[in-house]
Design a protein around this motif. Sequence first.
Motif, PDB file in Angstrom:
ATOM      1  N   ARG A  98       0.845  -1.182   0.000  1.00 32.87           N
ATOM      2  CA  ARG A  98       0.000   0.000   0.000  1.00 32.87           C
ATOM      3  C   ARG A  98       0.883   1.236   0.000  1.00 32.87           C
ATOM      4  N   ILE A  99       0.623   2.159  -0.925  1.00 36.93           N
ATOM      5  CA  ILE A  99       1.441   3.359  -1.042  1.00 36.93           C
ATOM      6  C   ILE A  99       0.679   4.632  -0.699  1.00 36.93           C
ATOM      7  N   GLY A 100      -0.588   4.505  -0.350  1.00 35.90           N
ATOM      8  CA  GLY A 100      -1.352   5.689   0.026  1.00 35.90           C
ATOM      9  C   GLY A 100      -2.809   5.350   0.252  1.00 35.90           C
ATOM     10  N   THR A 101      -3.543   6.283   0.844  1.00 33.84           N
ATOM     11  CA  THR A 101      -4.976   6.119   1.054  1.00 33.84           C
ATOM     12  C   THR A 101      -5.684   7.414   0.710  1.00 33.84           C
ATOM     13  N   GLN A 102      -6.963   7.325   0.436  1.00 33.93           N
ATOM     14  CA  GLN A 102      -7.788   8.509   0.223  1.00 33.93           C
ATOM     15  C   GLN A 102      -9.215   8.199   0.647  1.00 33.93           C
ATOM     16  N   ARG A 103      -9.956   9.233   0.932  1.00 29.39           N
ATOM     17  CA  ARG A 103     -11.327   9.032   1.388  1.00 29.39           C
ATOM     18  C   ARG A 103     -12.267   8.934   0.188  1.00 29.39           C
ATOM     19  N   PRO A 104     -13.249   8.066   0.247  1.00 31.74           N
ATOM     20  CA  PRO A 104     -14.241   7.993  -0.824  1.00 31.74           C
ATOM     21  C   PRO A 104     -15.113   9.243  -0.835  1.00 31.74           C
ATOM     22  N   ASP A 105     -15.630   9.598  -1.977  1.00 33.59           N
ATOM     23  CA  ASP A 105     -16.511  10.753  -2.117  1.00 33.59           C
ATOM     24  C   ASP A 105     -17.942  10.339  -1.798  1.00 33.59           C
ATOM     25  N   VAL A 106     -18.148  10.021  -0.505  1.00 30.92           N
ATOM     26  CA  VAL A 106     -19.463   9.600  -0.022  1.00 30.92           C
ATOM     27  C   VAL A 106     -19.711  10.280   1.314  1.00 30.92           C
ATOM     28  N   PRO A 107     -20.967  10.362   1.760  1.00 31.81           N
ATOM     29  CA  PRO A 107     -21.236  10.932   3.075  1.00 31.81           C
ATOM     30  C   PRO A 107     -20.469  10.198   4.169  1.00 31.81           C
ATOM     31  N   GLY A 108     -19.797  10.952   5.040  1.00 34.70           N
ATOM     32  CA  GLY A 108     -19.023  10.346   6.114  1.00 34.70           C
ATOM     33  C   GLY A 108     -17.710   9.753   5.660  1.00 34.70           C
ATOM     34  N   GLY A 109     -17.245  10.154   4.469  1.00 36.75           N
ATOM     35  CA  GLY A 109     -16.045   9.557   3.902  1.00 36.75           C
ATOM     36  C   GLY A 109     -14.791   9.767   4.722  1.00 36.75           C
ATOM     37  N   ARG A 117     -12.858   3.256   2.804  1.00 30.38           N
ATOM     38  CA  ARG A 117     -11.530   3.782   2.515  1.00 30.38           C
ATOM     39  C   ARG A 117     -11.063   3.284   1.151  1.00 30.38           C
ATOM     40  N   ILE A 118     -10.273   4.094   0.475  1.00 34.07           N
ATOM     41  CA  ILE A 118      -9.672   3.694  -0.790  1.00 34.07           C
ATOM     42  C   ILE A 118      -8.160   3.640  -0.604  1.00 34.07           C
ATOM     43  N   ASP A 119      -7.580   2.483  -0.813  1.00 34.12           N
ATOM     44  CA  ASP A 119      -6.134   2.300  -0.740  1.00 34.12           C
ATOM     45  C   ASP A 119      -5.555   2.343  -2.144  1.00 34.12           C
ATOM     46  N   LYS A 120      -4.449   3.061  -2.294  1.00 34.73           N
ATOM     47  CA  LYS A 120      -3.688   2.994  -3.539  1.00 34.73           C
ATOM     48  C   LYS A 120      -2.573   1.988  -3.312  1.00 34.73           C
ATOM     49  N   VAL A 121      -2.512   0.978  -4.165  1.00 30.90           N
ATOM     50  CA  VAL A 121      -1.591  -0.133  -3.948  1.00 30.90           C
ATOM     51  C   VAL A 121      -0.801  -0.436  -5.219  1.00 30.90           C
ATOM     52  N   VAL A 122       0.224  -1.225  -5.059  1.00 30.79           N
ATOM     53  CA  VAL A 122       0.956  -1.808  -6.182  1.00 30.79           C
ATOM     54  C   VAL A 122       0.896  -3.318  -6.019  1.00 30.79           C
ATOM     55  N   ILE A 123       0.385  -4.002  -7.032  1.00 30.41           N
ATOM     56  CA  ILE A 123       0.257  -5.452  -7.009  1.00 30.41           C
ATOM     57  C   ILE A 123       1.394  -6.041  -7.824  1.00 30.41           C
ATOM     58  N   SER A 124       2.146  -6.940  -7.207  1.00 33.58           N
ATOM     59  CA  SER A 124       3.289  -7.582  -7.862  1.00 33.58           C
ATOM     60  C   SER A 124       2.964  -9.048  -8.103  1.00 33.58           C
ATOM     61  N   GLY A 125       2.947  -9.444  -9.364  1.00 32.60           N
ATOM     62  CA  GLY A 125       2.596 -10.813  -9.722  1.00 32.60           C
ATOM     63  C   GLY A 125       3.755 -11.773  -9.539  1.00 32.60           C
ATOM     64  N   ARG A 126       3.581 -12.771  -8.681  1.00 32.13           N
ATOM     65  CA  ARG A 126       4.647 -13.743  -8.441  1.00 32.13           C
ATOM     66  C   ARG A 126       4.891 -14.616  -9.674  1.00 32.13           C
ATOM     67  N   ARG A 127       3.819 -15.013 -10.336  1.00 32.96           N
ATOM     68  CA  ARG A 127       3.958 -15.900 -11.493  1.00 32.96           C
ATOM     69  C   ARG A 127       4.218 -15.122 -12.786  1.00 32.96           C
ATOM     70  N   SER A 128       3.491 -14.042 -12.968  1.00 37.09           N
ATOM     71  CA  SER A 128       3.562 -13.287 -14.231  1.00 37.09           C
ATOM     72  C   SER A 128       4.742 -12.335 -14.293  1.00 37.09           C
ATOM     73  N   GLY A 129       5.233 -11.904 -13.125  1.00 35.80           N
ATOM     74  CA  GLY A 129       6.289 -10.895 -13.107  1.00 35.80           C
ATOM     75  C   GLY A 129       5.788  -9.497 -13.400  1.00 35.80           C
TER      76      GLY A 129
END
Length: 373
Positions: A98-109, A117-129
């Motif tokens: 996870r490299i960051g977070t941000q609030r959703p554009d909804v009531p009570g966000g 919550r919205i997480d900004k992530v980087v997914i690294s594929g073990r098989r695909s590279g």
Amino acid sequence: MGLTSKVVLAVVAAAAVALFAATVWLWPRLARRSAAAVTGRVGLLLATQLTLFASVGLAANNAFLFYGSWADLFGQEQDLGVVTDHTDGEPGPRSMTRIGTQRPDVPGGAVPAAGGRIDKVVISGRRSGIESPAYVYLPPEYFRSGRAGRTFPAVVVLTGYPGTAENLLKGLRYPQTAHERVKAGKAQPMILVMLRPTVAPPRDTECVDIPKGPQTETFFAKDLPEAIAQSYRVGKQARNWGIIGNSTGGYCALKIGLHHPDRYAASAGLSAYYKAAEDPTTGDLFHGNQALRKRADLLWTLENRPPSGGSFLVTTSRQGEGNRDSTMKFIGKVKKPAAVSSIVLDSGGHNFTTWRREIPPALEWLSGRLKAE
């Protein structure tokens, strides 16, 4: 300032207006036949037209979010760092960070237990590279103490080509729509994993495993679910997973679901096509392998391979979409134990306005076919 900034649009539009006014004002002075006058006329006309076209282009991009940044517009690659995780003393690549977070554009966000919550992530594929950035929307229920031990269904959400993941947040409003459907009692809370199918930019890989190239199908069918299940409270069975996309993302969703019913129980293609594109953006996908080319043709697969499980949702319109005939063929070729549903609008083009009309019922459809544990 960013490509989608309203300030950038306002500045360029103001420049276009100013240049137009300058052209009208200065034209009498530049009416002579001297080289300087001719150069002045050409320069003013060219500058005015360039700023006018830029204004229209920026306005269209802000409305439909074709490109999310200057780097995306100019096809510049943004290299991602490699994260190494050490488990039991043995080094190995981490599947997700996870490299960051941000609030959703909804009531009570601002409060995760109220707005999610919205997480900004980087997914690294073990098989695909393959490494790919993504956004993960976690619903409010994920953070409530009474559900701390519960796992949630997950839905992979894909853009079209060459869209960006930001399109799914800003233009198509997936988190907001999912939040509204749950509030209305029409859907269960689901985790959304949002990214573009272009995991080897700028190449359009059509979600296939390219011989001696990007293994995109492996990334979506195996690596991504594994990485998300390791990092979030997500079920690991096919009944816990769905996939949806629009245009190219719709083709990818149906393709992955058709070939991997053991991973995804439900697949939805909005304005999808049913055969891998082959053009300058894709390059040589199959390297002469006709078996791979046929496998990437969903109608051929349904006709020639044993029926598989899974549920499919396809969308089209009676007027405005070019995929109506092929969509009807897809529906006719789906056989038990698989099941197929459809959304057919009276009219609607290949655009965000149409997809925003289809996303709410599509999320309800997915919710009804996925299970929480």
